[in-house]
Design a protein around this motif. Structure first.
Motif, PDB file in Angstrom:
ATOM      1  N   GLN A  83       0.818  -1.205   0.000  1.00  0.00           N
ATOM      2  CA  GLN A  83       0.000   0.000   0.000  1.00  0.00           C
ATOM      3  C   GLN A  83       0.856   1.262   0.000  1.00  0.00           C
ATOM      4  O   GLN A  83       0.521   2.257  -0.644  1.00  0.00           O
ATOM      5  N   GLU A  84       1.988   1.229   0.723  1.00  0.00           N
ATOM      6  CA  GLU A  84       2.886   2.386   0.719  1.00  0.00           C
ATOM      7  C   GLU A  84       3.490   2.570  -0.674  1.00  0.00           C
ATOM      8  O   GLU A  84       3.633   3.704  -1.153  1.00  0.00           O
ATOM      9  N   ARG A  86       2.097   1.667  -3.430  1.00  0.00           N
ATOM     10  CA  ARG A  86       0.999   2.175  -4.258  1.00  0.00           C
ATOM     11  C   ARG A  86       0.841   3.678  -4.068  1.00  0.00           C
ATOM     12  O   ARG A  86       0.669   4.430  -5.033  1.00  0.00           O
ATOM     13  N   SER A  87       0.917   4.127  -2.821  1.00  0.00           N
ATOM     14  CA  SER A  87       0.831   5.558  -2.544  1.00  0.00           C
ATOM     15  C   SER A  87       1.989   6.302  -3.192  1.00  0.00           C
ATOM     16  O   SER A  87       1.822   7.393  -3.739  1.00  0.00           O
ATOM     17  N   VAL A 282      -2.322   6.630   2.634  1.00  0.00           N
ATOM     18  CA  VAL A 282      -3.077   6.099   1.499  1.00  0.00           C
ATOM     19  C   VAL A 282      -4.183   7.070   1.090  1.00  0.00           C
ATOM     20  O   VAL A 282      -4.359   7.380  -0.095  1.00  0.00           O
ATOM     21  N   LEU A 286      -4.011   8.835  -2.516  1.00  0.00           N
ATOM     22  CA  LEU A 286      -5.048   8.457  -3.471  1.00  0.00           C
ATOM     23  C   LEU A 286      -6.094   9.560  -3.609  1.00  0.00           C
ATOM     24  O   LEU A 286      -6.679   9.729  -4.684  1.00  0.00           O
ATOM     25  N   SER A 681      -8.259   0.805   4.210  1.00  0.00           N
ATOM     26  CA  SER A 681      -7.643   1.557   3.128  1.00  0.00           C
ATOM     27  C   SER A 681      -8.338   1.369   1.798  1.00  0.00           C
ATOM     28  O   SER A 681      -8.225   2.223   0.925  1.00  0.00           O
ATOM     29  N   GLU A 685     -11.910   4.100   1.448  1.00  0.00           N
ATOM     30  CA  GLU A 685     -11.445   5.059   0.450  1.00  0.00           C
ATOM     31  C   GLU A 685     -12.307   5.023  -0.812  1.00  0.00           C
ATOM     32  O   GLU A 685     -12.501   6.056  -1.474  1.00  0.00           O
TER      33      GLU A 685
END
Length: 851
Positions: A83-84, A86-87, A282, A286, A681, A685
């Motif tokens: 996820q990090e 991806r961010s 996140v 995003l 997340s 979101e």
């Protein structure tokens, strides 16, 4: 450097140079590598505890449990890293969008390219307010005034003159020199426009050689991230204290120090909401990416917290409410008026357009210059060809007109002027009676929403230094129409419904401003306030007038700043648009500075929090809508995280204090953490805006994202799940003696179900359970159902978790307890929220309408 023809490089030549010298950029800063993300993740207290628990179980506990904890820790850490990363990819994409652009001539055609694609020998077009993307030589155009303070530290601008012939580049040019033709990357054009031959790019430029980059993006933690970090650190300290207390209590009361150590680690793991910083990262990354998809670039992620709470939108007219696509609608000459819609102009009207064209830029950027040259049907453009004016006098504060001196075939000398009618009248030295007559025509044009420029010419017999020293001949007036953007009325109506005041601030004539405001749907009942009035009113009186007036005309950047300060003093949350160099103070002063991405200057974009990639008012309103959505969803996610940690911590600690068999072990907590992270997340979101998100007034400026109200709601929700699951566990131990594993299995199942139900009710913004955006949620539910089935039915896994499959009655009781404990408090919260919204709508209806 070889100075290229005015047509610029060809695409093939540019590609060859790019291959040889590389991109025009400094080394990227701020981005984190995968290795850095891994190291930062491993330093989180939660994962240190997980690793510690895994080591304890491997050496002093059960090997299978230890291996499971290792696998769980790896999966949990991997999820965070994913996820990090991806961010980080989202932020990298935003940095790419934020890269500056440049206007160049390629293949003889003006083209807009990314500044990183500039190469030596490119022909660069620059104008007032633009920051130079590379070093170069001024080959043609105006005498420029350039701010080189970024390189020299001197605040006073220096003058740059076009080169005569081919300049000698064997001598290294130095920043700060007056009157030379050399320009440097990172410096700012304060006045004038010109044509630059690029000489050095990237690390070879003056800016690159001193090792600094003005475009570097700093990644300072936002106030919200700092608050979350402090909260996690505090809870981490409490977790360690509780870990020690539980271990000692377990050891002294049960004489089981190994079990006490494991129980203490379990309590510590359950107390730390390590999801806080991750979910914030996140959501902000995003959320910024979603804004970019709506043509709004967030240069500072912290502004997302403020965006949804805007109470006033101060917007420009040209390019924001209108298309910034000027069309010549009417021309007026002494011989009569001519409407362009009726056919091609001739006679005096054609002569007027010819003079207006000669007063316009050869390579126009200004929309009015483009409109005039497109309609220059008299052949003046063909006569000019590639010819440049002999001299240009650009707009100046004392003369709001552009004058260009030409030597054309068949004419000894011709000077053409175009600009504000008042300035043209002064150049022509018209008598007061004639000025008054012409003002009446201008007023009638302005009432029809036309922007009016005056045109004049002269054939001087001798050179002159100042156009005001020469008597010009008045040619006539040109009326321009800038069509209203088709999406503006609906967007403005939506903003009004959201309780947001929309103010139009323009430099145009008051009558023009009122005409456009009426067409857009802005309230014009209180009339228009001019810049002169804004400057002359006392601050207190101005604040009072701003409560009613929505249209402002003839406003200067300094007066924009005064309007912002007055609105802020009245408690408004202000979003201000701007595009010019002098708009920077107003953009900085506003709570939300909004710069134009297309027509805006680099300085305005640097001062702003948001950049409109399409310059459209509808994008601002869409950004407010998305800001409200992000704020609401982030609040729900943080409330959920806090709520679910209450029963996890309580169920890890309560059985020890009550003398019951332990309910949660580290592997249970790890499994729950694997459910919590993706639920927060991804599910929260992805939740869309509430149906009435833009029908409610803005939230109060002092309202916290995660304050006492949200903490109280989270504690109530978490307590409901804790009481339900603990009650079930206690009852199961009493009702089914000797079935400790089955009671633990039932309680753990109830906790998981309560977790999922709470996630659904906390995230829900609509009543449709199977809406498309909830696909992720149901995928998670299906995956958890499979995992729980394996945990309860596969003997090896059940033994690992110290659980057993409950009897049918106990199984049904567990499912019912989870559903009720996870959902009952949310029913009250939703009802209270709806009551609160109804109350707010009622109060809003009873108050005066927001225009």
């Amino acid at each position: 450097m070889q100075i290229q023809r005015i047509a610029g490089l060809t695409t093939a030549e540019a590609a060859q140079r790019f291959e040889a010298v590389g991109p025009n950029e400094m080394p990227a800063g701020g981005a984190r590598t995968l290795g850095q993300i891994i190291m930062e993740t491993l330093r989180e207290p939660m994962f240190l505890l997980l690793i510690g628990a895994a080591v304890l179980y491997l050496f002093i506990g059960d090997l299978a449990e230890g291996l499971f904890l290792v696998a769980g820790a790896a999966a949990s850490i991997g999820l965070v890293i994913f996820q990090e990363a991806r961010s980080e990819r989202a932020l990298a994409a935003l940095r790419e969008l934020a890269q500056p652009h440049a206007r160049v001539l390629r293949n003889g055609v003006e083209t807009r390219i990314a500044a990183r694609d500039l190469v030596p020998d490119d022909i660069l077009l620059i104008g007032e307010g633009e920051r130079l993307p590379a070093d170069g030589v001024l080959m043609a155009g105006d005498v420029l005034s350039v701010d080189e303070s970024a390189l020299t530290g001197e605040s006073a601008p220096v003058t740059k003159q076009p080169a005569v012939g081919v300049p000698d580049l064997t001598v290294e040019p130095a920043p700060g020199a007056e009157a030379g033709p050399f320009l440097f990357g990172g410096t700012l054009v304060v006045r004038g426009q010109g044509v630059v031959a690029v000489s050095r790019t990237g690390a070879a430029s003056a800016l690159g050689r001193i090792g600094s980059s003005l475009a570097a993006i700093s990644h300072e933690p936002t106030p919200l991230q700092k608050t979350a970090g402090r909260l996690v650190a505090l809870l981490g300290l409490l977790a360690l204290v509780f870990c020690g207390l539980v271990a000692m209590a377990y050891g002294f009361l049960r004489d089981d120090w190994i079990g006490g150590a494991l129980a203490g680690v379990t309590v510590a793991i359950s107390l730390i909401p390590e999801e806080f910083p991750m979910v914030l990262a996140v959501f902000l990354a995003l959320g910024a990416w979603r804004l970019a998809n709506h043509q709004v670039l967030a240069r500072r992620s912290a502004v997302i917290e403020t965006l949804g709470g805007a109470t006033v939108l101060c917007v420009d007219k040209t390019g924001t409410l209108t298309e910034n696509r000027m069309q010549v609608a009417r021309v007026w000459t002494a011989a009569g008026e001519f409407a362009l819609a009726s056919g091609a102009p001739s006679g005096a009207a054609a002569d007027l357009l010819r003079y207006a064209s000669l007063a316009s830029a050869v390579r126009p950027v200004d929309p009015m210059d483009k409109a005039v040259r497109a309609l220059d049907l008299s052949g003046a453009g063909e006569q000019q060809g590639e010819q440049e004016p002999e001299r240009t006098w650009p707009l100046r504060p004392e003369l709001l007109a552009v004058v260009q001196l030409w030597r054309l075939p068949g004419e000894v000398c011709l000077a053409a002027a175009k600009g504000a009618p008042e300035a043209i009248f002064r150049l022509c030295r018209l008598p007061d009676a004639e000025v008054a007559r012409l003002q009446g025509i201008i007023e009638s044009y302005a009432r029809d929403g036309l922007r009016v420029l005056g045109v004049a010419f002269t054939r001087p017999t001798q050179a002159f230094a100042d156009p005001q020293d020469v008597a010009f001949e008045f040619a006539g007036l040109v009326g321009f129409l800038d069509p209203l953007r088709p999406e503006v009325p609906a967007a403005l109506n939506e903003a009004r419904g959201a309780g947001i005041k929309v103010m139009m601030i323009t430099g145009d004539h008051p009558a023009t401003a009122l005409a456009i405001a009426r067409a857009a749907g802005i309230d014009t009942e209180a009339g228009v306030l001019t810049g002169t009035e804004v400057a002359s009113l006392s601050f207190e009186v101005l604040c009072e007038r701003l409560k009613r007036v929505r249209v402002f005309a003839r406003i200067t950047p300094e007066q924009k700043l005064r309007i912002v300060e007055a609105l802020k003093a009245d408690g408004e949350v202000v979003a201000m648009t701007g595009d010019g160099v002098n708009d920077a103070p107003a953009l900085e002063a506003a709570h939300i500075g909004v710069a134009m991405g297309r027509k805006g200057t680099d300085v305005a974009r640097e001062a702003a929090d948001l950049v409109l990639l399409d310059d459209s008012f509808a994008s601002i309103v869409g950004g407010v809508r998305l800001g409200r959505r992000i704020f609401s969803n982030l609040r729900r996610a943080l409330t959920y995280i806090t709520a679910i940690h209450v029963p996890i911590a309580g169920l890890a600690l309560s059985p020890i204090l009550l003398g019951l068999p332990p309910l949660l072990f580290p592997m249970h907590v790890v499994l729950l953490e694997l459910v919590i992270d993706p639920t927060c997340s991804l599910v929260f979101e992805a939740e869309p805006s509430e149906a009435d998100a833009m029908k409610r007034p803005p939230r109060r400026p002092e309202e916290a994202l995660f304050g006492p109200t949200q903490i109280l709601v989270a504690l109530v929700q978490g307590a409901g799940v804790l009481v339900g699951v603990l009650g079930l566990y206690w009852w199961a131990l009493s009702a089914f003696p000797g079935a400790e594993d089955a009671a633990r299995g039932a309680a753990f199942l109830a906790l998981v179900v309560g977790n999922l139900v709470l996630a659904l009710t906390d995230s829900a913004s609509s009543g449709r359970l199977f809406a498309p955006h909830r696909r992720t949620y149901w995928i998670i539910v299906a995956a958890v159902a499979v995992v729980m089935t394996l945990v309860l039915t596969v003997p090896a896994i059940a033994t690992l978790f110290d659980v057993a499959l409950p009897q049918r009655d106990l199984l049904l009781a567990a499912l019912a307890t989870g559903a009720l404990s996870g959902g009952w408090t949310s029913v009250g919260v939703i009802a209270g929220s709806r009551f609160s919204r109804s109350d707010r709508r009622g109060r809003r209806g009873n108050s005066h309408a927001l225009k």
